[in-house]
Write a protein that holds these residues in place. Structure first.
Motif, PDB file in Angstrom:
ATOM      1  N   GLY A  16       0.814  -1.205   0.000  1.00  0.00           N
ATOM      2  CA  GLY A  16       0.000   0.000   0.000  1.00  0.00           C
ATOM      3  C   GLY A  16       0.850   1.258   0.000  1.00  0.00           C
ATOM      4  N   ARG A  17       1.931   1.245   0.760  1.00  0.00           N
ATOM      5  CA  ARG A  17       2.816   2.396   0.813  1.00  0.00           C
ATOM      6  C   ARG A  17       3.523   2.623  -0.524  1.00  0.00           C
ATOM      7  N   GLU A  18       3.922   1.531  -1.164  1.00  0.00           N
ATOM      8  CA  GLU A  18       4.581   1.657  -2.465  1.00  0.00           C
ATOM      9  C   GLU A  18       3.620   2.184  -3.523  1.00  0.00           C
ATOM     10  N   ALA A  19       2.359   1.776  -3.445  1.00  0.00           N
ATOM     11  CA  ALA A  19       1.361   2.312  -4.378  1.00  0.00           C
ATOM     12  C   ALA A  19       1.214   3.822  -4.188  1.00  0.00           C
ATOM     13  N   ASP A  20       1.215   4.257  -2.936  1.00  0.00           N
ATOM     14  CA  ASP A  20       1.153   5.691  -2.651  1.00  0.00           C
ATOM     15  C   ASP A  20       2.378   6.410  -3.224  1.00  0.00           C
ATOM     16  N   VAL A  21       3.530   5.776  -3.083  1.00  0.00           N
ATOM     17  CA  VAL A  21       4.767   6.376  -3.594  1.00  0.00           C
ATOM     18  C   VAL A  21       4.707   6.516  -5.106  1.00  0.00           C
ATOM     19  N   LEU A  22       4.180   5.518  -5.814  1.00  0.00           N
ATOM     20  CA  LEU A  22       4.069   5.604  -7.267  1.00  0.00           C
ATOM     21  C   LEU A  22       3.166   6.771  -7.668  1.00  0.00           C
ATOM     22  N   ARG A  23       2.088   6.959  -6.949  1.00  0.00           N
ATOM     23  CA  ARG A  23       1.195   8.089  -7.261  1.00  0.00           C
ATOM     24  C   ARG A  23       1.890   9.424  -7.021  1.00  0.00           C
ATOM     25  N   LEU A  24       2.721   9.484  -5.990  1.00  0.00           N
ATOM     26  CA  LEU A  24       3.459  10.718  -5.707  1.00  0.00           C
ATOM     27  C   LEU A  24       4.557  10.947  -6.743  1.00  0.00           C
TER      28      LEU A  24
END
Length: 216
Positions: A155-163
């Motif tokens: 979940g954190r990596e998905a957030d990072v990709l969006r950022l």
């Protein structure tokens, strides 16, 4: 930093050479007027960065980028230099592996900054422009068929990709998520590995093309 200039207009190559020659630590080691010549020159000189026009006679800059990046290890970083940013040629060049693009009317300091950025393995990412290109040219995916790599992201990596897609640096990502810079860097590296991307630009392209992120 060793740079090769590829453009079919001699005046453009001359202008780029003059700008870069004035900078400490940057050396233009070669020039090419066609895509085929660019491939040959880059393979022979093995520069760190290639400034590549996309519209050239014969082999265009897109195919030249594919040939260069697919045949050299480690490959140089390719920056597309173009007249129009909202152009299918630009998007195809990014898909082919270019680390970013610059407009030919860009200021001299922007050109120099671009060379320095990509030479140290950062991508030259303009979020609004890439989003516009994706909206116009990306085939896109569907929510019912997420890309295989999406399931491997935390979940954190998905957030990072969006950022990353918003153009945030590692330091900005760290601040947004409330983590240390080293942790943010680790997350970014994991995103690149799991998406199979060479750099941040390629990760963003993969996210748009799969529908993981939509231009809207």
């Amino acid at each position: 930093m060793r740079v090769v200039l590829a453009d079919d207009e001699r005046m453009v190559r001359t202008a780029l050479r003059v700008i870069l020659a004035a900078e400490t630590g940057i050396t233009v080691v070669g020039e090419a007027a066609t895509g085929a010549e660019a491939v040959s020159v880059v393979r022979a000189l093995r520069p760190d960065v290639v400034l590549m026009d996309v519209r050239m006679p014969g082999i265009d800059g897109i195919r030249a980028t594919e040939l260069i990046l697919g045949s050299m290890a480690p490959p140089p970083r390719v920056v597309v230099v173009t007249t129009f940013e909202n152009d299918s040629y630009v998007y195809e060049a990014l898909r082919a592996g270019a680390s970013g693009f610059l407009l030919k009317r860009a200021a001299a300091e922007d050109l120099v900054q671009a060379v320095r950025l990509v030479a140290r393995s950062d991508s030259l990412l303009f979020p609004a422009a890439v989003r516009g290109l994706a909206a116009a040219y990306a085939p896109g995916g569907t929510a019912a068929a997420p890309p295989p790599w999406a399931a491997r992201l935390t979940g954190r990596e998905a957030d990072v990709l969006r950022l990353i897609a918003k153009g945030l640096t590692n330091a900005e990502i760290a601040g947004r998520l409330g983590v240390g810079p080293a942790t943010a860097k680790t997350h970014v590296a994991a995103v690149l590995a799991k998406t199979g991307a060479r750099d941040r630009t390629q990760a963003v392209i993969a996210a748009y093309e799969s529908g993981f992120i939509t231009p809207a």
